[in-house]
Design a protein around this motif. Structure first.
Motif, mmCIF file in Angstrom:
data_model
loop_
_atom_site.group_PDB
_atom_site.id
_atom_site.type_symbol
_atom_site.label_atom_id
_atom_site.label_comp_id
_atom_site.label_asym_id
_atom_site.label_seq_id
_atom_site.Cartn_x
_atom_site.Cartn_y
_atom_site.Cartn_z
ATOM 1 N N ASP A 192 -39.784 19.274 -22.514
ATOM 2 C CA ASP A 192 -39.774 18.610 -21.209
ATOM 3 C C ASP A 192 -40.447 19.480 -20.153
ATOM 4 O OD1 ASP A 192 -38.457 16.416 -22.226
ATOM 5 O OD2 ASP A 192 -36.508 16.931 -21.344
ATOM 6 N N SER A 193 -40.213 20.791 -20.224
ATOM 7 C CA SER A 193 -40.821 21.708 -19.255
ATOM 8 C C SER A 193 -42.341 21.674 -19.364
ATOM 9 C CB SER A 193 -40.319 23.132 -19.471
ATOM 10 O OG SER A 193 -38.950 23.224 -19.193
ATOM 11 N N PHE A 194 -42.851 21.687 -20.593
ATOM 12 C CA PHE A 194 -44.298 21.592 -20.784
ATOM 13 C C PHE A 194 -44.823 20.276 -20.226
ATOM 14 C CE2 PHE A 194 -44.048 24.695 -24.476
ATOM 15 C CZ PHE A 194 -44.756 25.685 -23.817
ATOM 16 N N ASP A 195 -44.136 19.194 -20.519
ATOM 17 C CA ASP A 195 -44.528 17.871 -20.039
ATOM 18 C C ASP A 195 -44.568 17.837 -18.511
ATOM 19 O OD1 ASP A 195 -45.042 15.049 -20.095
ATOM 20 O OD2 ASP A 195 -42.896 14.703 -19.775
ATOM 21 N N THR A 196 -43.549 18.396 -17.888
ATOM 22 C CA THR A 196 -43.470 18.404 -16.431
ATOM 23 C C THR A 196 -44.586 19.247 -15.823
ATOM 24 O OG1 THR A 196 -41.091 18.078 -16.534
ATOM 25 C CG2 THR A 196 -41.976 18.936 -14.462
ATOM 26 N N MET A 197 -44.827 20.431 -16.384
ATOM 27 C CA MET A 197 -45.885 21.299 -15.850
ATOM 28 C C MET A 197 -47.245 20.617 -15.927
ATOM 29 S SD MET A 197 -44.666 25.103 -17.189
ATOM 30 C CE MET A 197 -46.180 25.286 -18.037
ATOM 31 N N LEU A 198 -47.539 19.999 -17.047
ATOM 32 C CA LEU A 198 -48.821 19.326 -17.197
ATOM 33 C C LEU A 198 -48.926 18.138 -16.250
ATOM 34 C CD1 LEU A 198 -51.540 19.090 -18.604
ATOM 35 C CD2 LEU A 198 -50.417 17.744 -20.393
ATOM 36 N N SER A 199 -47.863 17.362 -16.131
ATOM 37 C CA SER A 199 -47.878 16.207 -15.226
ATOM 38 C C SER A 199 -48.091 16.627 -13.780
ATOM 39 C CB SER A 199 -46.566 15.421 -15.338
ATOM 40 O OG SER A 199 -46.404 14.927 -16.633
ATOM 41 N N LEU A 200 -47.398 17.675 -13.353
ATOM 42 C CA LEU A 200 -47.565 18.152 -11.981
ATOM 43 C C LEU A 200 -48.979 18.667 -11.734
ATOM 44 C CD1 LEU A 200 -44.148 19.921 -11.331
ATOM 45 C CD2 LEU A 200 -45.028 17.870 -10.199
ATOM 46 N N HIS A 201 -49.529 19.374 -12.705
ATOM 47 C CA HIS A 201 -50.908 19.854 -12.550
ATOM 48 C C HIS A 201 -51.877 18.683 -12.397
ATOM 49 C CE1 HIS A 201 -54.659 21.968 -13.038
ATOM 50 N NE2 HIS A 201 -54.964 21.113 -13.992
ATOM 51 N N LEU A 202 -51.731 17.684 -13.247
ATOM 52 C CA LEU A 202 -52.624 16.530 -13.172
ATOM 53 C C LEU A 202 -52.474 15.791 -11.849
ATOM 54 C CD1 LEU A 202 -52.288 15.215 -16.840
ATOM 55 C CD2 LEU A 202 -54.253 16.398 -15.820
ATOM 56 N N LEU A 203 -51.243 15.638 -11.389
ATOM 57 C CA LEU A 203 -51.023 14.983 -10.099
ATOM 58 C C LEU A 203 -51.636 15.772 -8.951
ATOM 59 C CD1 LEU A 203 -47.353 13.728 -10.485
ATOM 60 C CD2 LEU A 203 -49.388 12.303 -10.196
ATOM 61 N N ARG A 204 -51.447 17.076 -8.959
ATOM 62 C CA ARG A 204 -52.008 17.908 -7.883
ATOM 63 C C ARG A 204 -53.527 17.917 -7.909
ATOM 64 N NH1 ARG A 204 -47.627 22.200 -8.947
ATOM 65 N NH2 ARG A 204 -46.151 21.725 -7.306
ATOM 66 N N ALA A 205 -54.081 17.973 -9.101
ATOM 67 C CA ALA A 205 -55.532 18.125 -9.224
ATOM 68 C C ALA A 205 -56.298 16.819 -9.043
ATOM 69 C CB ALA A 205 -55.868 18.738 -10.582
ATOM 70 N N TYR A 206 -55.685 15.698 -9.381
ATOM 71 C CA TYR A 206 -56.461 14.469 -9.450
ATOM 72 C C TYR A 206 -55.936 13.318 -8.599
ATOM 73 C CZ TYR A 206 -58.503 17.057 -13.257
ATOM 74 O OH TYR A 206 -59.113 18.029 -13.988
ATOM 75 N N THR A 207 -54.992 13.593 -7.687
ATOM 76 C CA THR A 207 -54.547 12.556 -6.763
ATOM 77 C C THR A 207 -54.532 13.116 -5.351
ATOM 78 O OG1 THR A 207 -52.187 13.081 -6.844
ATOM 79 C CG2 THR A 207 -53.006 11.522 -8.483
ATOM 80 N N SER A 208 -54.598 12.224 -4.399
ATOM 81 C CA SER A 208 -54.525 12.661 -3.005
ATOM 82 C C SER A 208 -53.164 12.358 -2.401
ATOM 83 C CB SER A 208 -55.627 11.977 -2.184
ATOM 84 O OG SER A 208 -55.471 10.570 -2.263
ATOM 85 N N ALA A 209 -52.312 11.684 -3.142
ATOM 86 C CA ALA A 209 -50.978 11.341 -2.640
ATOM 87 C C ALA A 209 -50.104 12.590 -2.601
ATOM 88 C CB ALA A 209 -50.330 10.290 -3.537
ATOM 89 N N PRO A 210 -49.278 12.723 -1.567
ATOM 90 C CA PRO A 210 -48.376 13.880 -1.528
ATOM 91 C C PRO A 210 -47.339 13.780 -2.640
ATOM 92 C CG PRO A 210 -47.848 12.348 0.240
ATOM 93 C CD PRO A 210 -49.101 11.834 -0.424
ATOM 94 N N LEU A 211 -46.997 14.928 -3.231
ATOM 95 C CA LEU A 211 -46.018 14.948 -4.308
ATOM 96 C C LEU A 211 -44.594 14.837 -3.785
ATOM 97 C CD1 LEU A 211 -47.450 17.665 -6.692
ATOM 98 C CD2 LEU A 211 -47.578 15.193 -6.892
ATOM 99 N N ASP A 212 -44.390 15.233 -2.537
ATOM 100 C CA ASP A 212 -43.054 15.186 -1.957
ATOM 101 C C ASP A 212 -43.148 14.407 -0.656
ATOM 102 O OD1 ASP A 212 -40.518 17.715 -1.232
ATOM 103 O OD2 ASP A 212 -40.442 15.535 -1.223
ATOM 104 N N PRO A 213 -42.624 13.185 -0.614
ATOM 105 C CA PRO A 213 -42.759 12.385 0.586
ATOM 106 C C PRO A 213 -42.016 12.957 1.787
ATOM 107 C CG PRO A 213 -41.351 11.279 -1.004
ATOM 108 C CD PRO A 213 -41.908 12.502 -1.668
#
Length: 166
Positions: free
Chosen positions: A27-48
């Protein structure tokens, strides 16, 4: 892409190791990869909610305390971040991010620390075999416990027991 390449190499090394993988680690690996992809490839804030919102730190501290309590009471189980997040009714991504930010370690690292603490107590206070202690503390094998114990304590469980009883 360098992050993803190095991340894939790390994941491959973990999977190819003889150590059993826990749900929390995967799960930790999954979360780290997901967060990286969100940060790198989206413009939406991760924390509203802005980090400086009044009371945010208190809420985060309470969330982390509840997560730690849940993890402590389930050290003998193969639980994942999703299990903890479900119990606390929050997203696993939010929980993982807040936990790491507030404690400086992942939930998987915290869980392993608690398992090692429990193993130390059993090594000190009982005559159970090391294999029995490993299973009682939630490790999947004696070998897994010995590896984790050695990294955290700098010695093997058998040597720890001999030293503490000397």
């Amino acid at each position: 892409m360098p992050f993803i390449t190095s991340f894939a190499n790390l994941l491959e090394t973990e999977i190819e190791s003889d150590l059993p993988q826990s749900q929390m680690m995967l799960d930790s690996f999954d979360t780290m990869l997901s967060l990286h992809l969100l940060r790198a490839y989206t413009s939406a804030p991760l924390d509203p909610a802005p980090a400086n919102t009044p009371g945010t730190a208190d809420l985060q501290d309470k969330l982390v305390a509840k997560a730690q309590s849940f993890l402590k009471s389930h050290t003998d189980e193969d639980i994942g971040i999703a299990d903890v997040a479900h119990h606390l009714s929050v997203s696993r991504f939010h929980l993982a991010r807040v936990f790491k930010a507030r404690t400086g370690q992942t939930m998987h690292q915290f869980l392993l620390d608690k398992r090692v603490d429990q193993a130390c107590a059993l090594l000190r206070d009982t005559n159970l075999s090391i294999a029995d202690i490993a299973y009682a503390c939630g490790f999947s094998s004696q070998s897994h416990m010995t590896t984790v114990f050695g990294k955290r304590k700098g010695t093997s469980p058998g040597r720890y027991r001999a030293h503490i009883r000397a």
